[in-house]
Design a protein around this motif. Structure first.
Motif, short mmCIF file in Angstrom:
data_model
loop_
_atom_site.label_atom_id
_atom_site.label_comp_id
_atom_site.label_asym_id
_atom_site.label_seq_id
_atom_site.Cartn_x
_atom_site.Cartn_y
_atom_site.Cartn_z
N PHE A 108 32.88 34.44 48.65
CA PHE A 108 32.73 32.99 47.89
C PHE A 108 32.95 33.27 46.61
CE2 PHE A 108 29.35 33.50 51.25
CZ PHE A 108 29.45 32.58 51.81
N LYS A 109 33.59 34.37 46.11
CA LYS A 109 34.09 34.58 44.82
C LYS A 109 35.48 33.41 44.73
CE LYS A 109 32.95 38.57 42.60
NZ LYS A 109 32.62 38.44 41.27
N MET A 110 35.57 32.77 43.54
CA MET A 110 36.60 31.99 43.12
C MET A 110 37.81 32.62 42.77
SD MET A 110 35.54 28.79 44.08
CE MET A 110 34.68 29.36 45.31
N ALA A 111 39.03 32.11 43.06
CA ALA A 111 40.13 32.88 42.61
C ALA A 111 40.36 32.89 41.35
CB ALA A 111 41.30 31.92 43.16
N LEU A 112 39.51 32.05 40.48
CA LEU A 112 39.74 32.26 38.95
C LEU A 112 38.31 32.39 38.44
CD1 LEU A 112 42.11 29.45 38.24
CD2 LEU A 112 42.66 31.88 37.96
N PRO A 113 38.04 32.98 37.34
CA PRO A 113 36.67 33.21 36.81
C PRO A 113 36.31 32.20 36.17
CG PRO A 113 38.34 34.52 35.53
CD PRO A 113 39.01 33.94 36.64
N ILE A 114 36.81 30.99 35.73
CA ILE A 114 36.66 29.77 35.11
C ILE A 114 36.24 28.56 36.08
CG2 ILE A 114 37.77 30.36 33.05
CD1 ILE A 114 39.78 28.30 33.98
N VAL A 115 36.20 29.16 37.20
CA VAL A 115 35.76 28.16 38.26
C VAL A 115 34.23 28.36 38.98
CG1 VAL A 115 36.47 27.17 40.41
CG2 VAL A 115 38.20 27.66 38.84
#
Length: 148
Positions: A108-115
């Motif tokens: 579930f972790k997004m590819a970018l930390p700002i998402v």
């Protein structure tokens, strides 16, 4: 499909592919966290329109084409309301929490930390598929296709 009329675009896709409403329900993924959103000023918007004139021609053409097709859907408003209710039900049934990578784990972790993404109730059928990150979803699809 036009992003700012995503739901309406999905309704037309549903008709074209003879899908039911559950086939097009979704959770909004890849939305930036509020601090990472930038506002475009009017002068910058004008400059971009000048530089990207060819893109705007294509966009305007397909936006008008979408508008024309939507005019031919007689029951669009009630269907759209029903579809949005179905999306709200998915959120109510599946979403435990919405947040950035500080609260997301594993697939579930997004590819970018700002998402932003979702923590979902994994005990409920199909909730995982609504919230899985794109890289993990792509890997899952590749794995299934390689089995064929």
């Amino acid at each position: 499909m036009i992003a700012e009329q995503f739901d309406e675009s999905l309704m037309l896709l549903q008709d074209l592919l003879c899908w039911n409403i559950k086939d097009i329900t979704y959770l909004k993924l890849n939305e930036r966290i509020p601090s990472a959103k930038s506002k475009i000023t009017q002068p910058t918007r004008k400059l971009l329109k000048k530089w990207l004139w060819a893109d705007y021609i294509l966009y305007d053409y397909f936006k008008q084409k979408l508008q024309d097709k939507l005019q031919d859907v007689p029951d669009l408003k009630p269907r759209l309301a029903s579809f949005r209710d179905a999306n709200d039900q998915v959120k109510a049934d599946c979403v435990v929490q919405r947040g950035d990578n500080s609260v997301l784990e594993g697939k579930f972790k997004m590819a970018l930390p700002i998402v932003l993404g979702y923590v979902v109730d994994q005990s409920k059928a199909n909730c995982t598929l609504y919230a899985i990150s794109e890289p993990h979803f792509s890997d899952m699809i590749h794995h299934r296709q390689n089995k064929l």
